[in-house]
Design a protein around this motif. Structure first.
Motif, PDB file in Angstrom:
ATOM      1  N   LEU A 132      -4.685  33.473 -21.406  1.00  0.00           N
ATOM      2  CA  LEU A 132      -5.626  33.063 -20.479  1.00  0.00           C
ATOM      3  C   LEU A 132      -5.668  33.995 -19.029  1.00  0.00           C
ATOM      4  O   LEU A 132      -5.461  35.414 -19.216  1.00  0.00           O
ATOM      5  CB  LEU A 132      -6.001  31.701 -19.872  1.00  0.00           C
ATOM      6  N   GLU A 133      -5.418  33.619 -18.013  1.00  0.00           N
ATOM      7  CA  GLU A 133      -5.232  34.247 -16.836  1.00  0.00           C
ATOM      8  C   GLU A 133      -3.911  35.109 -16.804  1.00  0.00           C
ATOM      9  O   GLU A 133      -3.764  36.053 -15.821  1.00  0.00           O
ATOM     10  CB  GLU A 133      -5.340  33.330 -15.412  1.00  0.00           C
ATOM     11  N   ASP A 134      -2.995  34.528 -17.527  1.00  0.00           N
ATOM     12  CA  ASP A 134      -1.640  35.542 -17.343  1.00  0.00           C
ATOM     13  C   ASP A 134      -1.620  36.549 -18.426  1.00  0.00           C
ATOM     14  O   ASP A 134      -0.704  37.339 -18.603  1.00  0.00           O
ATOM     15  CB  ASP A 134      -0.498  34.512 -17.810  1.00  0.00           C
ATOM     16  N   LEU A 136      -3.360  39.542 -19.120  1.00  0.00           N
ATOM     17  CA  LEU A 136      -3.476  40.888 -18.638  1.00  0.00           C
ATOM     18  C   LEU A 136      -2.205  41.392 -18.016  1.00  0.00           C
ATOM     19  O   LEU A 136      -1.481  42.189 -18.389  1.00  0.00           O
ATOM     20  CB  LEU A 136      -4.468  41.142 -17.473  1.00  0.00           C
ATOM     21  N   LYS A 137      -1.685  40.836 -17.089  1.00  0.00           N
ATOM     22  CA  LYS A 137      -0.295  40.957 -16.287  1.00  0.00           C
ATOM     23  C   LYS A 137       1.038  40.979 -17.327  1.00  0.00           C
ATOM     24  O   LYS A 137       1.617  41.981 -17.408  1.00  0.00           O
ATOM     25  CB  LYS A 137      -0.100  40.093 -15.297  1.00  0.00           C
ATOM     26  N   ARG A 140       0.914  43.945 -19.640  1.00  0.00           N
ATOM     27  CA  ARG A 140       1.266  45.179 -18.980  1.00  0.00           C
ATOM     28  C   ARG A 140       3.040  45.360 -19.041  1.00  0.00           C
ATOM     29  O   ARG A 140       3.540  46.029 -19.237  1.00  0.00           O
ATOM     30  CB  ARG A 140       0.725  45.199 -17.727  1.00  0.00           C
ATOM     31  N   GLU A 163      -7.240  40.755 -26.372  1.00  0.00           N
ATOM     32  CA  GLU A 163      -8.526  40.713 -26.304  1.00  0.00           C
ATOM     33  C   GLU A 163      -9.210  41.850 -25.649  1.00  0.00           C
ATOM     34  O   GLU A 163      -8.640  42.847 -25.401  1.00  0.00           O
ATOM     35  CB  GLU A 163      -8.929  39.379 -25.401  1.00  0.00           C
ATOM     36  N   GLU A 164     -10.444  41.565 -25.166  1.00  0.00           N
ATOM     37  CA  GLU A 164     -11.090  42.900 -24.735  1.00  0.00           C
ATOM     38  C   GLU A 164     -10.551  43.648 -23.420  1.00  0.00           C
ATOM     39  O   GLU A 164     -10.580  44.920 -23.422  1.00  0.00           O
ATOM     40  CB  GLU A 164     -12.765  42.681 -24.359  1.00  0.00           C
ATOM     41  N   HIS A 165      -9.901  42.727 -22.756  1.00  0.00           N
ATOM     42  CA  HIS A 165      -9.208  43.523 -21.454  1.00  0.00           C
ATOM     43  C   HIS A 165      -7.827  44.112 -21.851  1.00  0.00           C
ATOM     44  O   HIS A 165      -7.239  44.375 -20.896  1.00  0.00           O
ATOM     45  CB  HIS A 165      -9.157  42.403 -20.370  1.00  0.00           C
ATOM     46  N   ARG A 191     -16.266  38.201 -31.653  1.00  0.00           N
ATOM     47  CA  ARG A 191     -15.617  39.051 -30.729  1.00  0.00           C
ATOM     48  C   ARG A 191     -14.821  39.951 -31.534  1.00  0.00           C
ATOM     49  O   ARG A 191     -14.675  41.356 -31.041  1.00  0.00           O
ATOM     50  CB  ARG A 191     -15.130  38.522 -29.605  1.00  0.00           C
TER      51      ARG A 191
END
Ligand SMILES: [Zn+2]
Lengths: 259, 87
Positions: A132-134, A136-137, A140, A163-165, A191
């Motif tokens: 979830l919100e974690d 992306l970071k 990286r 996922e897409e991001h 997706r």
């Protein structure tokens, strides 16, 4: 699959699955010490392959202490210390699923220790990216750790739960990317197919989450059906659900599929 | 796939999900007390649906994501709630 029933193995074989690939992961509770991991690794490398074999399904596994239990660095050191006892077992493909959960400093330390173990033992790497919100970071940070160890070859690592991001940055860095099909989070079949259609698919695969939560062991075959509904040809579907995973895991000489 | 084929395959399912979201927002309105950062992130994500360019799924995911770069000092708990609470 230690948290699933034999019905799931039967269903998978019936649906045409050629092998099952099970990473070491969180049990839904924290294990109380290194002995708990020792027993778990015995289960993954001895008992579970025998259970799957009863249904004609080759069983492969990955070993580690899961990121969810990586806040305790001392425990992680002990667990990583016993992995070499198991790494040469015939069904062990590599180190995984390592990675991050809440993106903490201790989780980073434990990730680096796992990456070092994989480099020293020339093992494939399977990486869990946070939820979830974690995500992306975490993705990286994980890419930074892997890229900073010059012994690590990206084509021998799969970064899972993209996922897409996050898929673009993983593929651009030369790693494999895994899409985990899950009913409530991560990726839906629709997706996942969108991502396949939008990105270069040479280093992409899909996997079914098969854990102790609500998950669907037949998610990959069902996604193959959905690909057919979209008009994808059988050769391309076979590439995505069979050839690509076989190509990645085939980098470990122990990985053999039934002829 | 043609646009017609996409609609044939996915319109009903997407229509269902859109109504579910509308009903969810009505339910939030009917509730008592304060909402929190999750609703703000949800509204931010919804704005991306009206965009004219592709990449909407990515933009919605980014609306819920922690944009910071440094590891946190310590993990307190294991779960994720779906939206970044901010600093
Ligand atoms: Zn995972």
């Amino acid at each position: 699959m230690v948290s699933r029933t034999t019905d799931d193995y039967q269903d998978m074989v019936t649906a045409g699955c050629a092998a099952v690939c099970e990473p070491a992961f969180w049990a839904g509770y924290d294990r109380s010490g290194v002995q708990g991991f020792h027993d778990y690794f015995c289960q993954l490398t001895d008992y579970e392959p025998k259970r799957a074999a009863k249904f004609g399904l080759p069983h492969y596994t990955w070993l580690c202490i899961n990121p969810k239990e990586s806040e305790d660095v001392n425990l992680a050191e002990e667990v990583i210390g016993i992995i070499p006892q198991f790494i040469d077992k015939p069904n062990v493909l590599g180190i995984g699923e390592i990675g991050l959960n809440k993106n903490s400093r201790n989780e980073m330390k434990v990730l680096e220790m796992h990456v070092d173990l994989a480099a020293r033992t020339n093992s494939l790497i399977l990486v869990h990216t946070p939820h979830l919100e974690d995500k992306l970071k975490g993705t990286r940070l994980i890419l930074d750790v892997l890229r900073s160890d010059k012994r690590i070859r990206p084509e021998r690592c799969i970064i899972d739960h993209v996922e897409e991001h996050t898929v673009g940055m993983v593929l651009d860095a030369g790693f494999w990317a895994g899409m985990t099909l899950y009913p409530e989070s991560k990726c839906s079949p629709a997706r996942a197919i969108d991502i396949i259609e939008n990105y270069a698919n040479e280093r992409l695969w899909m996997n079914s989450a098969c854990d102790w939560g609500v998950s669907v062991p037949l998610a990959v075959p069902r996604t193959a059906l959905e690909m057919r509904r979209r008009g994808h040809n059988p050769e391309f579907i076979d590439k995505m659900i069979y050839q690509n995973p076989a190509r990645f895991m085939g980098q470990c000489p122990k990985f053999k599929l039934p002829v | 796939m043609t646009r017609q084929q996409v609609l044939d395959l996915y319109f009903m399912e997407s229509r269902f999900k859109l109504v579910e979201i509308a009903a969810f927002l009505d339910r939030v309105d009917r509730g008592d007390g304060k909402a929190d950062f999750r609703l703000d992130a949800f509204r931010k994500g919804m704005k991306e649906l009206g965009g004219k360019k592709p990449g909407r799924a990515k933009k919605v995911l980014l609306a819920f994501s922690d944009p910071t770069k440094k590891p946190i000092a310590k993990a307190h708990g294991k779960g994720a709630c779906g939206a970044w609470p901010g600093k």
